[in-house]
Design an enzyme around this catalytic site. Sequence first.
Site, PDB file in Angstrom:
ATOM      1  N   CYS A  40       4.880   0.797   8.459  1.00  0.00           N
ATOM      2  CA  CYS A  40       5.726  -0.406   8.491  1.00  0.00           C
ATOM      3  C   CYS A  40       6.260  -0.743   7.093  1.00  0.00           C
ATOM      4  CB  CYS A  40       4.883  -1.543   9.073  1.00  0.00           C
ATOM      5  SG  CYS A  40       5.544  -3.185   8.816  1.00  0.00           S
ATOM      6  N   CYS A  43       5.678  -4.312   5.844  1.00  0.00           N
ATOM      7  CA  CYS A  43       4.245  -4.491   5.541  1.00  0.00           C
ATOM      8  C   CYS A  43       3.951  -4.015   4.123  1.00  0.00           C
ATOM      9  CB  CYS A  43       3.373  -3.704   6.518  1.00  0.00           C
ATOM     10  SG  CYS A  43       3.561  -4.211   8.236  1.00  0.00           S
TER      11      CYS A  43
END
Length: 114
Positions: A40, A43
């Site tokens: 991600c 993230c």
Amino acid sequence: MASEEGQVIACHTVETWNEQLQKANESKTLVVVDFTASWCGPCRFIAPFFADLAKKLPNVLFLKVDTDELKSVASDWAIQAMPTFMFLKEGKILDKVVGAKKDELQSTIAKHLA
């Protein structure tokens, strides 16, 4: 494995996750959980900021859960997108921030520490 104060604790097992929540419930500590994934991008973008918050706020428990590693935990908490930040106290969900939103993350922590 638990780490030093002022650090993000990565929960690699369900046992570690449960232990950390149990300790936080007993001490009535605010818990901020980062539900993340290695693939991600957002993230990875917010991870250093999250770690910085952990250093600045040693009285808050910062946990990190990789949703691919602990699928059952992510499922139990109905995580739909990453990153999702959950704010917990005494076993109750106080708030949730979805997305790599630095300002919202910081203001939500401040709100629950007030």
